[in-house]
Motif scaffolding. Structure first.
Motif, PDB file in Angstrom:
ATOM      1  N   GLU A 165       0.836  -1.206   0.000  1.00  0.00           N
ATOM      2  CA  GLU A 165       0.000   0.000   0.000  1.00  0.00           C
ATOM      3  C   GLU A 165       0.871   1.257   0.000  1.00  0.00           C
ATOM      4  O   GLU A 165       0.518   2.262  -0.611  1.00  0.00           O
ATOM      5  CB  GLU A 165      -0.956  -0.019   1.188  1.00  0.00           C
ATOM      6  N   ALA A 166       2.005   1.208   0.686  1.00  0.00           N
ATOM      7  CA  ALA A 166       2.913   2.356   0.703  1.00  0.00           C
ATOM      8  C   ALA A 166       3.422   2.653  -0.703  1.00  0.00           C
ATOM      9  O   ALA A 166       3.493   3.815  -1.108  1.00  0.00           O
ATOM     10  CB  ALA A 166       4.079   2.106   1.657  1.00  0.00           C
ATOM     11  N   ARG A 167       3.753   1.621  -1.468  1.00  0.00           N
ATOM     12  CA  ARG A 167       4.219   1.812  -2.851  1.00  0.00           C
ATOM     13  C   ARG A 167       3.158   2.535  -3.691  1.00  0.00           C
ATOM     14  O   ARG A 167       3.492   3.403  -4.496  1.00  0.00           O
ATOM     15  CB  ARG A 167       4.563   0.475  -3.495  1.00  0.00           C
ATOM     16  N   GLU A 168       1.906   2.180  -3.502  1.00  0.00           N
ATOM     17  CA  GLU A 168       0.814   2.836  -4.240  1.00  0.00           C
ATOM     18  C   GLU A 168       0.723   4.314  -3.865  1.00  0.00           C
ATOM     19  O   GLU A 168       0.548   5.172  -4.726  1.00  0.00           O
ATOM     20  CB  GLU A 168      -0.510   2.133  -3.973  1.00  0.00           C
ATOM     21  N   ARG A 169       0.823   4.617  -2.574  1.00  0.00           N
ATOM     22  CA  ARG A 169       0.763   6.014  -2.134  1.00  0.00           C
ATOM     23  C   ARG A 169       1.957   6.808  -2.661  1.00  0.00           C
ATOM     24  O   ARG A 169       1.811   7.956  -3.083  1.00  0.00           O
ATOM     25  CB  ARG A 169       0.682   6.095  -0.606  1.00  0.00           C
ATOM     26  N   ILE A 170       3.135   6.203  -2.631  1.00  0.00           N
ATOM     27  CA  ILE A 170       4.352   6.877  -3.125  1.00  0.00           C
ATOM     28  C   ILE A 170       4.172   7.264  -4.590  1.00  0.00           C
ATOM     29  O   ILE A 170       4.485   8.384  -4.996  1.00  0.00           O
ATOM     30  CB  ILE A 170       5.587   5.981  -2.928  1.00  0.00           C
ATOM     31  N   ALA A 171       3.650   6.346  -5.385  1.00  0.00           N
ATOM     32  CA  ALA A 171       3.458   6.602  -6.816  1.00  0.00           C
ATOM     33  C   ALA A 171       2.464   7.734  -7.069  1.00  0.00           C
ATOM     34  O   ALA A 171       2.528   8.396  -8.107  1.00  0.00           O
ATOM     35  CB  ALA A 171       2.991   5.329  -7.514  1.00  0.00           C
ATOM     36  N   ALA A 172       1.570   7.976  -6.112  1.00  0.00           N
ATOM     37  CA  ALA A 172       0.540   9.004  -6.287  1.00  0.00           C
ATOM     38  C   ALA A 172       0.963  10.393  -5.801  1.00  0.00           C
ATOM     39  O   ALA A 172       0.249  11.373  -6.039  1.00  0.00           O
ATOM     40  CB  ALA A 172      -0.736   8.577  -5.559  1.00  0.00           C
ATOM     41  N   VAL A 173       2.108  10.511  -5.135  1.00  0.00           N
ATOM     42  CA  VAL A 173       2.546  11.808  -4.607  1.00  0.00           C
ATOM     43  C   VAL A 173       2.986  12.695  -5.775  1.00  0.00           C
ATOM     44  O   VAL A 173       3.834  12.311  -6.578  1.00  0.00           O
ATOM     45  CB  VAL A 173       3.689  11.645  -3.580  1.00  0.00           C
ATOM     46  N   SER A 174       2.402  13.881  -5.850  1.00  0.00           N
ATOM     47  CA  SER A 174       2.706  14.790  -6.957  1.00  0.00           C
ATOM     48  C   SER A 174       4.056  15.481  -6.762  1.00  0.00           C
ATOM     49  O   SER A 174       4.550  15.624  -5.642  1.00  0.00           O
ATOM     50  CB  SER A 174       1.606  15.843  -7.099  1.00  0.00           C
ATOM     51  N   LEU A 175       4.635  15.905  -7.883  1.00  0.00           N
ATOM     52  CA  LEU A 175       5.880  16.661  -7.823  1.00  0.00           C
ATOM     53  C   LEU A 175       5.609  18.034  -7.223  1.00  0.00           C
ATOM     54  O   LEU A 175       4.551  18.626  -7.456  1.00  0.00           O
ATOM     55  CB  LEU A 175       6.465  16.843  -9.224  1.00  0.00           C
ATOM     56  N   PRO A 176       6.543  18.573  -6.460  1.00  0.00           N
ATOM     57  CA  PRO A 176       6.372  19.934  -5.934  1.00  0.00           C
ATOM     58  C   PRO A 176       6.433  20.950  -7.071  1.00  0.00           C
ATOM     59  O   PRO A 176       6.981  20.681  -8.139  1.00  0.00           O
ATOM     60  CB  PRO A 176       7.545  20.103  -4.976  1.00  0.00           C
ATOM     61  N   GLU A 177       5.870  22.119  -6.816  1.00  0.00           N
ATOM     62  CA  GLU A 177       5.867  23.180  -7.825  1.00  0.00           C
ATOM     63  C   GLU A 177       7.165  23.964  -7.847  1.00  0.00           C
ATOM     64  O   GLU A 177       7.445  24.665  -8.820  1.00  0.00           O
ATOM     65  CB  GLU A 177       4.688  24.121  -7.587  1.00  0.00           C
ATOM     66  N   ALA A 178       7.951  23.851  -6.768  1.00  0.00           N
ATOM     67  CA  ALA A 178       9.181  24.645  -6.685  1.00  0.00           C
ATOM     68  C   ALA A 178      10.225  23.926  -5.850  1.00  0.00           C
ATOM     69  O   ALA A 178       9.903  23.126  -4.966  1.00  0.00           O
ATOM     70  CB  ALA A 178       8.888  26.019  -6.071  1.00  0.00           C
ATOM     71  N   ASP A 179      11.466  24.218  -6.139  1.00  0.00           N
ATOM     72  CA  ASP A 179      12.598  23.795  -5.330  1.00  0.00           C
ATOM     73  C   ASP A 179      12.452  24.504  -3.975  1.00  0.00           C
ATOM     74  O   ASP A 179      12.094  25.685  -3.943  1.00  0.00           O
ATOM     75  CB  ASP A 179      13.878  24.253  -6.052  1.00  0.00           C
ATOM     76  N   PRO A 180      12.698  23.845  -2.843  1.00  0.00           N
ATOM     77  CA  PRO A 180      12.487  24.501  -1.555  1.00  0.00           C
ATOM     78  C   PRO A 180      13.391  25.697  -1.292  1.00  0.00           C
ATOM     79  O   PRO A 180      13.038  26.584  -0.517  1.00  0.00           O
ATOM     80  CB  PRO A 180      12.741  23.396  -0.535  1.00  0.00           C
ATOM     81  N   LEU A 181      14.519  25.772  -1.950  1.00  0.00           N
ATOM     82  CA  LEU A 181      15.449  26.875  -1.716  1.00  0.00           C
ATOM     83  C   LEU A 181      15.522  27.833  -2.901  1.00  0.00           C
ATOM     84  O   LEU A 181      15.578  29.041  -2.720  1.00  0.00           O
ATOM     85  CB  LEU A 181      16.846  26.316  -1.408  1.00  0.00           C
ATOM     86  N   PHE A 182      15.486  27.292  -4.124  1.00  0.00           N
ATOM     87  CA  PHE A 182      15.732  28.101  -5.315  1.00  0.00           C
ATOM     88  C   PHE A 182      14.493  28.381  -6.159  1.00  0.00           C
ATOM     89  O   PHE A 182      14.597  28.967  -7.231  1.00  0.00           O
ATOM     90  CB  PHE A 182      16.822  27.448  -6.170  1.00  0.00           C
ATOM     91  N   GLY A 183      13.318  27.951  -5.718  1.00  0.00           N
ATOM     92  CA  GLY A 183      12.080  28.281  -6.406  1.00  0.00           C
ATOM     93  C   GLY A 183      11.814  27.457  -7.660  1.00  0.00           C
ATOM     94  O   GLY A 183      12.393  26.384  -7.858  1.00  0.00           O
ATOM     95  N   PRO A 184      10.951  27.974  -8.548  1.00  0.00           N
ATOM     96  CA  PRO A 184      10.500  27.203  -9.705  1.00  0.00           C
ATOM     97  C   PRO A 184      11.589  26.881 -10.729  1.00  0.00           C
ATOM     98  O   PRO A 184      11.408  25.977 -11.543  1.00  0.00           O
ATOM     99  CB  PRO A 184       9.415  28.069 -10.333  1.00  0.00           C
ATOM    100  N   ASP A 185      12.708  27.566 -10.676  1.00  0.00           N
ATOM    101  CA  ASP A 185      13.792  27.291 -11.617  1.00  0.00           C
ATOM    102  C   ASP A 185      14.958  26.538 -10.969  1.00  0.00           C
ATOM    103  O   ASP A 185      16.033  26.435 -11.556  1.00  0.00           O
ATOM    104  CB  ASP A 185      14.309  28.603 -12.229  1.00  0.00           C
ATOM    105  N   GLY A 186      14.737  26.000  -9.778  1.00  0.00           N
ATOM    106  CA  GLY A 186      15.820  25.348  -9.052  1.00  0.00           C
ATOM    107  C   GLY A 186      16.146  23.952  -9.543  1.00  0.00           C
ATOM    108  O   GLY A 186      15.420  23.367 -10.350  1.00  0.00           O
ATOM    109  N   PRO A 187      17.248  23.407  -9.062  1.00  0.00           N
ATOM    110  CA  PRO A 187      17.725  22.097  -9.509  1.00  0.00           C
ATOM    111  C   PRO A 187      16.750  20.950  -9.248  1.00  0.00           C
ATOM    112  O   PRO A 187      16.736  19.976  -9.996  1.00  0.00           O
ATOM    113  CB  PRO A 187      19.011  21.884  -8.708  1.00  0.00           C
ATOM    114  N   LEU A 188      15.940  21.042  -8.208  1.00  0.00           N
ATOM    115  CA  LEU A 188      15.003  19.964  -7.898  1.00  0.00           C
ATOM    116  C   LEU A 188      14.132  19.630  -9.095  1.00  0.00           C
ATOM    117  O   LEU A 188      14.011  18.467  -9.490  1.00  0.00           O
ATOM    118  CB  LEU A 188      14.110  20.344  -6.714  1.00  0.00           C
ATOM    119  N   LEU A 189      13.506  20.634  -9.679  1.00  0.00           N
ATOM    120  CA  LEU A 189      12.568  20.379 -10.771  1.00  0.00           C
ATOM    121  C   LEU A 189      13.278  19.795 -11.983  1.00  0.00           C
ATOM    122  O   LEU A 189      12.762  18.895 -12.637  1.00  0.00           O
ATOM    123  CB  LEU A 189      11.799  21.648 -11.124  1.00  0.00           C
TER     124      LEU A 189
END
Length: 178
Positions: free
Chosen positions: A145-169
């Protein structure tokens, strides 16, 4: 002050038995994400998280037992001190993090403090809408069940430090589309 170009280490962690990790999104470690000598590193992390839509911030350490969140991504900003954190479960890598570093854990990534300096201070948070996270400790009965929930987690809209153009995205969108 945030570094303009942090060194980013990316590593996809495979499942480790009862610890599913995230088969698509890499763990990211930003080296010297902020100036480690700044007078208010914790405040700098908190302000950046809030500005970039990462909520539910907290100050503490990292638990000394393997655990993961199947309903949320998580950021860990090292505001003071240093730690050795094992990511990915009992067979996963142990990564040393120091003041100024930041780790971004995709949903499902197991983590555990192995060792830490006495002055360790971590500032954590979760993407907008994901601060109602669960905490699982690797019970094999919960893994499917955890695997199913993990697959459903959406990507964040922004890098937590550098915003929408940060390395995370860049890293996560590339991995999600691969």
């Amino acid at each position: 002050m945030a570094a303009s170009e942090p060194k980013v280490e990316a590593q996809v962690l495979q499942g480790d038995g009862a610890f599913p990790n995230n088969p698509h999104l890499p763990l990211l470690v930003y080296r010297r994400a902020i100036d480690p000598g700044g007078p208010s590193a914790a405040g700098e992390f908190e302000e950046a998280y809030e500005r970039n839509g990462w909520t539910g911030s907290w100050r503490n350490g990292v638990f000394a037992f393997h655990h993961f969140h199947s309903t949320a991504h998580e950021v860990l900003g090292i505001a003071a001190g240093s730690a050795k954190i094992q990511f990915g479960g009992p067979e996963g890598p142990i990564i040393e993090v120091n003041a100024g570093d930041m780790a971004i854990l995709p949903a499902g990534t197991s983590h555990k403090r192995v060792d830490a300096s006495d002055d360790l201070l971590v500032v954590g948070a979760y993407p907008q809408g994901q601060s109602d996270y669960d905490m699982l400790r690797g019970n094999p009965d919960e893994t499917p069940e955890a695997r199913e929930r993990i697959a459903a987690v959406s990507l964040p809209e922004a890098d937590p430090l550098f915003g929408p153009d940060g390395p995370l995205l860049e890293h996560w969108q590339k991995s999600a589309n691969a």
